[in-house]
Design a protein around this motif. Structure first.
Motif, mmCIF file in Angstrom:
data_model
loop_
_atom_site.group_PDB
_atom_site.id
_atom_site.type_symbol
_atom_site.label_atom_id
_atom_site.label_comp_id
_atom_site.label_asym_id
_atom_site.label_seq_id
_atom_site.Cartn_x
_atom_site.Cartn_y
_atom_site.Cartn_z
ATOM 1 N N ILE A 90 0.845 -1.202 0.000
ATOM 2 C CA ILE A 90 0.000 0.000 0.000
ATOM 3 C C ILE A 90 0.877 1.247 0.000
ATOM 4 N N PHE A 91 1.904 1.223 0.820
ATOM 5 C CA PHE A 91 2.832 2.362 0.858
ATOM 6 C C PHE A 91 3.470 2.587 -0.509
ATOM 7 N N LEU A 92 3.949 1.529 -1.124
ATOM 8 C CA LEU A 92 4.645 1.666 -2.410
ATOM 9 C C LEU A 92 3.713 2.065 -3.544
ATOM 10 N N ILE A 93 2.464 1.612 -3.496
ATOM 11 C CA ILE A 93 1.516 1.892 -4.582
ATOM 12 C C ILE A 93 0.834 3.249 -4.432
ATOM 13 N N TRP A 94 0.455 3.624 -3.211
ATOM 14 C CA TRP A 94 -0.331 4.845 -3.032
ATOM 15 C C TRP A 94 0.387 5.963 -2.285
ATOM 16 N N THR A 95 1.110 5.643 -1.219
ATOM 17 C CA THR A 95 1.709 6.692 -0.391
ATOM 18 C C THR A 95 2.985 7.252 -1.001
ATOM 19 N N ASN A 96 3.916 6.376 -1.315
ATOM 20 C CA ASN A 96 5.220 6.849 -1.781
ATOM 21 C C ASN A 96 5.162 7.631 -3.095
ATOM 22 N N ALA A 101 6.090 12.746 -5.778
ATOM 23 C CA ALA A 101 5.521 13.825 -6.597
ATOM 24 C C ALA A 101 5.543 15.173 -5.879
ATOM 25 N N THR A 102 5.423 15.139 -4.569
ATOM 26 C CA THR A 102 5.393 16.386 -3.798
ATOM 27 C C THR A 102 6.733 16.691 -3.137
ATOM 28 N N ASP A 103 7.728 15.855 -3.412
ATOM 29 C CA ASP A 103 9.031 15.973 -2.733
ATOM 30 C C ASP A 103 8.795 16.085 -1.229
ATOM 31 N N ASN A 104 8.057 15.095 -0.735
ATOM 32 C CA ASN A 104 7.674 15.039 0.687
ATOM 33 C C ASN A 104 6.956 16.305 1.140
ATOM 34 N N TRP A 105 5.995 16.711 0.332
ATOM 35 C CA TRP A 105 5.097 17.824 0.608
ATOM 36 C C TRP A 105 5.816 19.166 0.682
ATOM 37 N N THR A 106 6.883 19.312 -0.100
ATOM 38 C CA THR A 106 7.529 20.616 -0.228
ATOM 39 C C THR A 106 7.190 21.267 -1.568
ATOM 40 N N GLN A 113 -5.440 18.141 -3.708
ATOM 41 C CA GLN A 113 -6.469 17.456 -2.918
ATOM 42 C C GLN A 113 -6.515 15.961 -3.222
ATOM 43 N N ALA A 114 -6.345 15.589 -4.479
ATOM 44 C CA ALA A 114 -6.293 14.164 -4.826
ATOM 45 C C ALA A 114 -5.049 13.527 -4.210
ATOM 46 N N SER A 115 -3.946 14.234 -4.261
ATOM 47 C CA SER A 115 -2.717 13.729 -3.645
ATOM 48 C C SER A 115 -2.907 13.562 -2.146
ATOM 49 N N ARG A 116 -3.542 14.546 -1.526
ATOM 50 C CA ARG A 116 -3.804 14.459 -0.089
ATOM 51 C C ARG A 116 -4.678 13.246 0.224
ATOM 52 N N ARG A 117 -5.729 13.046 -0.567
ATOM 53 C CA ARG A 117 -6.604 11.886 -0.330
ATOM 54 C C ARG A 117 -5.827 10.579 -0.431
ATOM 55 N N HIS A 118 -5.032 10.412 -1.490
ATOM 56 C CA HIS A 118 -4.240 9.182 -1.635
ATOM 57 C C HIS A 118 -3.316 8.985 -0.438
ATOM 58 N N TRP A 119 -2.654 10.049 -0.047
ATOM 59 C CA TRP A 119 -1.673 9.978 1.032
ATOM 60 C C TRP A 119 -2.345 9.678 2.365
ATOM 61 N N ALA A 124 -4.435 5.630 6.519
ATOM 62 C CA ALA A 124 -5.564 5.161 7.332
ATOM 63 C C ALA A 124 -5.797 3.665 7.126
ATOM 64 N N VAL A 125 -5.767 3.218 5.886
ATOM 65 C CA VAL A 125 -5.919 1.784 5.609
ATOM 66 C C VAL A 125 -4.777 1.015 6.256
ATOM 67 N N ASN A 126 -3.574 1.549 6.170
ATOM 68 C CA ASN A 126 -2.429 0.874 6.775
ATOM 69 C C ASN A 126 -2.526 0.807 8.293
ATOM 70 N N ALA A 127 -3.224 1.737 8.908
ATOM 71 C CA ALA A 127 -3.439 1.657 10.348
ATOM 72 C C ALA A 127 -4.225 0.382 10.679
ATOM 73 N N GLY A 128 -5.271 0.124 9.914
ATOM 74 C CA GLY A 128 -6.060 -1.089 10.137
ATOM 75 C C GLY A 128 -5.293 -2.357 9.813
ATOM 76 N N VAL A 129 -4.577 -2.334 8.699
ATOM 77 C CA VAL A 129 -3.793 -3.504 8.278
ATOM 78 C C VAL A 129 -2.731 -3.837 9.327
#
Length: 146
Positions: A90-96, A101-106, A113-119, A124-129
C-alpha cells in the motif's frame, strides 16, 4: 521466547505511525491547502519510524519458524508477516508516489487534494492492516501448543 517478544513489540511499534495518521485524518482533511502544507512539515524524518516495518516482517517470519510445530501459531505468524507485506505494498503503490511527486510535501502538485486523499487514506488503511498484523502476531506469540 525472545523472538515472540520481538515479533509483538516490533509489530506494535509499526502500528504507531499509521495510527497517528488515522487519528488526525478527520482534521487534516478539512485543512486549507496552506495549512495542510505547513502541517506536513512535522513528518520530516519519519522515514526512520518506517524501519519498524521490515524489522517486524523479519521478526514475524522468525516467529513462524519458531512456532512451526503448532499449525495455528504458524499460520497466525505467517498472516502477520503477510499483513506487513500488504502495508508495504500500500505504501509503495499509493503513499510513496505522492511523497515523490510532492518531494515530501515541499512541492505543491497540480491536484493537491487528490494527492492528499491518496496519502491520507493510504495511511488510514495501513493503520487497520498493521493493527490486524499486531493482533495476529500477538495471538501467535501467546499460543501455547496443547
Amino acid at each position: 521466547m525472545i523472538i515472540r517478544f520481538l515479533a509483538v513489540i516490533l509489530t506494535g511499534l509499526a502500528v504507531i505511525a499509521p495510527a497517528a495518521h488515522l487519528f488526525e485524518l478527520r482534521h487534516k482533511m478539512q485543512m486549507s491547502e496552506q495549512d495542510y502544507f505547513v502541517v506536513q512539515r512535522i513528518y520530516v524524518g519519519w522515514w526512520v519510524i518506517g524501519l519498524f516495518l521490515p524489522a517486524a516482517l523479519i521478526a514475524n517470519l522468525a516467529l513462524a519458524v519458531e512456532v512451526r510445530g503448532d499449525q495455528l501459531a504458524l499460520w497466525l505468524a505467517v498472516a502477520a508477516a503477510a499483513l506487513i507485506l500488504v502495508n508495504l505494498a500500500i505504501f509503495l503503490i499509493w503513499t510513496n508516489p505522492v511523497n515523490v511527486a510532492t518531494d515530501n510535501w515541499t512541492v505543491k502538485p497540480k491536484d493537491w487534494q487528490a494527492s492528499r486523499r491518496h496519502w491520507e487514506y493510504s495511511h488510514a488503511v495501513n493503520a487497520g492492516v498493521t493493527l490486524l498484523a499486531f493482533c495476529v502476531a500477538t495471538l501467535a506469540a501467546l499460543r501455547v501448543k496443547t
